[in-house]
Motif scaffolding. Sequence first.
Motif, PDB file in Angstrom:
ATOM      1  N   LEU A 306       0.814  -1.216   0.041  1.00  0.00           N
ATOM      2  CA  LEU A 306      -0.038   0.000  -0.120  1.00  0.00           C
ATOM      3  C   LEU A 306       0.983   1.330   0.016  1.00  0.00           C
ATOM      4  CD1 LEU A 306      -2.918  -0.718   2.551  1.00  0.00           C
ATOM      5  CD2 LEU A 306      -3.027  -0.416  -0.111  1.00  0.00           C
ATOM      6  N   ALA A 310       1.229   4.166  -2.692  1.00  0.00           N
ATOM      7  CA  ALA A 310       0.988   5.387  -2.246  1.00  0.00           C
ATOM      8  C   ALA A 310       2.102   6.302  -3.103  1.00  0.00           C
ATOM      9  CB  ALA A 310       0.993   5.860  -1.103  1.00  0.00           C
ATOM     10  N   LEU A 360      -7.339  -1.005  -3.777  1.00  0.00           N
ATOM     11  CA  LEU A 360      -6.879  -0.598  -5.046  1.00  0.00           C
ATOM     12  C   LEU A 360      -7.799  -0.691  -6.166  1.00  0.00           C
ATOM     13  CD1 LEU A 360      -3.538  -2.742  -4.914  1.00  0.00           C
ATOM     14  CD2 LEU A 360      -3.860  -0.649  -3.891  1.00  0.00           C
ATOM     15  N   LEU A 379      -3.820   2.942  -6.561  1.00  0.00           N
ATOM     16  CA  LEU A 379      -4.620   3.308  -4.999  1.00  0.00           C
ATOM     17  C   LEU A 379      -5.724   4.040  -5.372  1.00  0.00           C
ATOM     18  CD1 LEU A 379      -3.323   2.703  -2.340  1.00  0.00           C
ATOM     19  CD2 LEU A 379      -2.669   5.161  -2.305  1.00  0.00           C
ATOM     20  N   PRO A 383      -3.164   9.183  -1.296  1.00  0.00           N
ATOM     21  CA  PRO A 383      -1.954   8.743  -1.245  1.00  0.00           C
ATOM     22  C   PRO A 383      -1.329   9.157   0.171  1.00  0.00           C
ATOM     23  CG  PRO A 383      -1.840   9.942  -3.079  1.00  0.00           C
ATOM     24  CD  PRO A 383      -3.058   9.733  -2.693  1.00  0.00           C
TER      25      PRO A 383
END
Length: 400
Positions: A306, A310, A360, A379, A383
């Motif tokens: 993740l 970002a 996502l 994403l 972010p």
Amino acid sequence: MAGPFSDVERSIFAAKEVLSEDHQPDQILERDEEIEEYRHALEDVLFGRTPQNIMLYGKAGLGKTAVTKYMMEALQTEVTERPDAEELHVHELNCNGKTVYAVVRTLVNELLPDTASDFPKRGLGTADAFEELYGQLDRLGGTHLIVFDEIDHLDAVDTLLYELPRARSIGHITNSKVGVIGISNNYTFRQSLSPKVKDTLMESEISFSPYDASELRAILADRADRAFVDGVCEESAIARAAAIAAKDRGNARQAIDLLRVGGEVAKKRGDTHVDDTHIVAAQELVQRGRLRNRIRDQTQHAQLLLETLAYIEQHEEAPARSKAIKNRYEDVADSHAVAPLTTLKSIQNHLSDLHMLGFLRRTGQNHGEGGGRYYEYSLDLDPQIVLDIRREIEAAANPG
Ligand SMILES: Nc1ncnc2c1ncn2[C@@H]1O[C@H](COP(=O)(O)OP(=O)(O)OP(=O)(O)O)[C@@H](O)[C@H]1O
Ligand SMILES: [Mg+2]
């Protein structure tokens, strides 16, 4: 001498606990029909008859627990005035993550005299636990209403709902009467029961529907009246909190949370009134808190991915293929001194899970001529918020 607390005054909240999760309101608003149905189902108790079984259905925050507490207290009070009624015992149990054995055992321990030792945690079977329960119910006598909250989370719920409601008719108890009240978020709960339970339960059903904005406004206005210093909470704050919660799932708990957090925001900013702008800020805070919990629940590698996505988003390289993501992910893992996952397949599996969980976005690309099909990911969150949350999680894990 003036210490750091000496000038703290009640500026915003008069009684903040009124907005807390465990506050039981004296007054239930906007639930007249449900209360009427509940009253009808409980009437038998006033005449010393065996109580009806009751099932309550409804999603989170719709007042099932609050209305049940209110009804139980009102019934207790009324019973003392009624010559035909027997002594009433109310037991409230939460079934989440419990076995039938554990639940019956908890009940037995509640009923046992103070001098008796607890019913054993293991070594005995469910049938033994029921036998002890019947013994204790008859020892005490009277009427027992047993509230099983989150009953759909119970394993082997069929056993419980087959045993208890029939206990008197088949002679397990003779000196006491039992009624079961089940609470469930799941409307299909009844369908999951075995045919013999469905046939014998004969329960009254009460279903709780989502609150609309005007009902939530009434509930909030009543709370705000007692929670805030007079004149501090503006109409616009109540209207906004009610509108947000009504649009979501009509959840009163969410509406009350927004009002409390809105008050905290106003207090922190040093404002003298709570208005809709504080509620909007509160909503952002609450959403962020929820996202933080969801991210924290992910495995370490899923969190690193993740974080990677970002960065990719911020560098405007999204959407990206799993191969490119893997390269960036290795740097991120390195920066946290974590040994990265090595196979592309394992990265792809994590990406696919994160996509399913809604973190996502995924787009499919077809490359003909035997090029096959591949996915690109980006994403589906802000972010910067993801990076902030990751930093908070890391800081909490490695203090100092
Ligand atoms: N009609 C109402 N009047 C006053 N307060 C209410 C009302 N309905 C709900 N509340 C308050 O909203 C909050 C959530 O209600 P409650 O806990 O009863 O929901 P629930 O249906 O049991 O939800 P869950 O399924 O999540 O347990 C509580 O603080 C409760 O006091
Ligand atoms: Mg509840």
